[in-house]
Structure formats: C-alpha cells, structure tokens
Design a protein around this motif. Structure first.
Motif, short mmCIF file in Angstrom:
data_model
loop_
_atom_site.label_atom_id
_atom_site.label_comp_id
_atom_site.label_asym_id
_atom_site.label_seq_id
_atom_site.Cartn_x
_atom_site.Cartn_y
_atom_site.Cartn_z
N ALA A 143 0.73 -1.23 -0.05
CA ALA A 143 0.06 -0.02 -0.04
C ALA A 143 0.75 1.25 0.20
N SER A 190 -0.42 6.36 -1.67
CA SER A 190 -1.50 5.20 -2.25
C SER A 190 -2.31 6.15 -2.78
N GLU A 239 -5.52 5.54 -2.53
CA GLU A 239 -6.39 5.75 -1.29
C GLU A 239 -6.10 6.78 -0.56
N HIS A 240 -4.83 7.03 -0.18
CA HIS A 240 -4.44 8.06 0.64
C HIS A 240 -4.75 9.36 -0.03
N LEU A 263 -8.60 10.23 -0.02
CA LEU A 263 -9.10 10.63 1.20
C LEU A 263 -8.59 11.98 1.88
N VAL A 276 -2.66 5.50 6.45
CA VAL A 276 -3.37 4.28 5.54
C VAL A 276 -2.65 3.14 6.24
N ARG A 292 -16.25 9.45 2.13
CA ARG A 292 -16.41 8.21 1.52
C ARG A 292 -16.03 8.35 -0.08
N PRO A 293 -14.61 7.92 -0.44
CA PRO A 293 -14.26 8.54 -1.82
C PRO A 293 -15.05 7.87 -2.88
N ASP A 294 -15.62 6.66 -2.70
CA ASP A 294 -16.21 5.91 -3.79
C ASP A 294 -17.71 6.71 -4.20
#
Length: 212
Positions: A21, A63, A65-66, A69, A128, A189-191
């Motif tokens: 990650a 990452s 994801e990081h 967020l 993360v 909620r990034p998605d």
C-alpha cells in the motif's frame, strides 16, 4: 547536481512500482544538506513524501487511497469554512522544515487561519499504513498549533501545549470549535465523493448551520 543514493535496489523498486500500500524506506545518518538535496531531487514527484527527524529520512510512496482521502477531507473543510465565512488559507503539502530543530515534513493537507503565516495553523495527516517516524515529534519542533490524524474512519486531534514541549490529545478542535469531526467523518467516502460533497454542502448551508 549529483546526489549519491545509498538505497538498495529492492527498496528503489518499491518506490517506483510499489507492491504494498505505502512502502516506507528509512535512511539513517542523513545530514541537513542531504535532506535539502533530496527535497530538490524529488520535487515534482507528488506521490512521494519525505519526512526528516534529526538525521533520519523516511521516503514514502503515497497510495491512491491516501490521495483520495486527503483530497476529500480538504474539500469538506473548504465547504465548511466558506459557509461560515472563515478565512481559510490553503497550504497543501508544502514542505515545512526547520534547520534549527533538524526537522521537516510534508503534511497531507495544511491550512492557515485568518492570514498566511510561515507555518500552517493546522496540519492534517491521513494514515493508511501505520509505522514510521513519529510525526508529532516533528510537528512539535515546527510548533504547529494543531494536528489532525485521520485513520480508519475517525479523527484523532492534538493541540500543542502552552509551553510548546509537546502535544496533548483533545476531543474538539480549538481552531474549529463547533465543527463536529465525528459527523464530518461520515462524509469521507471517496467512492461516493460527488454525492458526499453535495450532501455536506446542503447540510452546512441549512438555516441554522454550526457557527465557528
């Protein structure tokens, strides 16, 4: 400029094409000038962060994801500040460093309140993967008033002590005393980012929004 890199080839490959990650590579015995050289060498590589504490340099590959967020957190905070007419100045991930205390790092997000200053009033860190250098120890050397950590859907807040000797954990931000961060965390909620941003804006702009 030639900068010698004493980094094993497997570690370099982790940075270039990370298979985990957020790989962390620590380097020891790094002088302040070498740290400055690393900053120059890696300038423009937004997916790499450098963290420096008294001779130890940590290189981290961020990452996706990081990045999702931390960007969403900033968007929600901008909406809150705009709705309440708070003068929020974005400092982003600009390097904060102090040669006198031998410390430096790049916050995930950072802000000045009221006016621009040499260092931000607020720094935000998204975690993360755990581990690595103690960032609060670095922030203490930079005298950043307030630091937020976001990890596993919740915020942890720290305020620097009056004598500047360290941080104490707090339940409520003193910069935004009426901002419910537990509530704001529900919108991270990034998605579902567009939906979360619109819903947060609608909530903040209700007839009786929380006042700072």
């Amino acid at each position: 400029m030639k900068i010698p890199l004493d980094i094993p080839q497997p570690d370099l490959e982790k940075l270039i094409a990370p298979s985990i990650a957020e790989p962390r590579i620590p380097l020891y015995g790094i002088t302040w000038q070498q740290y400055e050289n690393f900053i120059e060498m890696f300038s423009g590589h937004q997916n790499l962060h450098l963290t420096y504490l008294q001779g130890v340099l940590e290189i981290v590959t961020l990452s996706p994801e990081h990045e999702m967020l931390k960007t969403l957190i900033a968007r929600l905070l901008y909406i809150y500040a705009d709705a309440l007419d708070i003068d929020l100045f974005s400092c982003g991930s600009a390097t904060c460093k102090s040669q006198s205390t031998n410390r430096g790092l790049e916050p995930d997000e950072s802000f000045c309140i009221g006016d621009r200053k040499s260092f931000p009033d607020l720094a935000i860190e998204v975690t993360v993967t755990s581990g690595g250098i103690n960032k609060l120890e670095i922030y203490q050397g930079l005298q950043i008033p307030e630091v937020w950590f976001y990890q596993r859907d919740r915020f942890s807040l720290y305020r620097i002590k009056q004598d500047g000797s360290g941080y104490q954990e707090i339940n409520q931000s003193q910069i935004f005393p009426n901002l419910d961060l537990n509530l704001m965390a529900q919108y991270i909620r990034p998605d579902r980012e567009p939906e979360m941003v619109r819903t947060w804006r609608k909530f903040i702009n209700t007839p009786f929004p929380p006042k700072n």
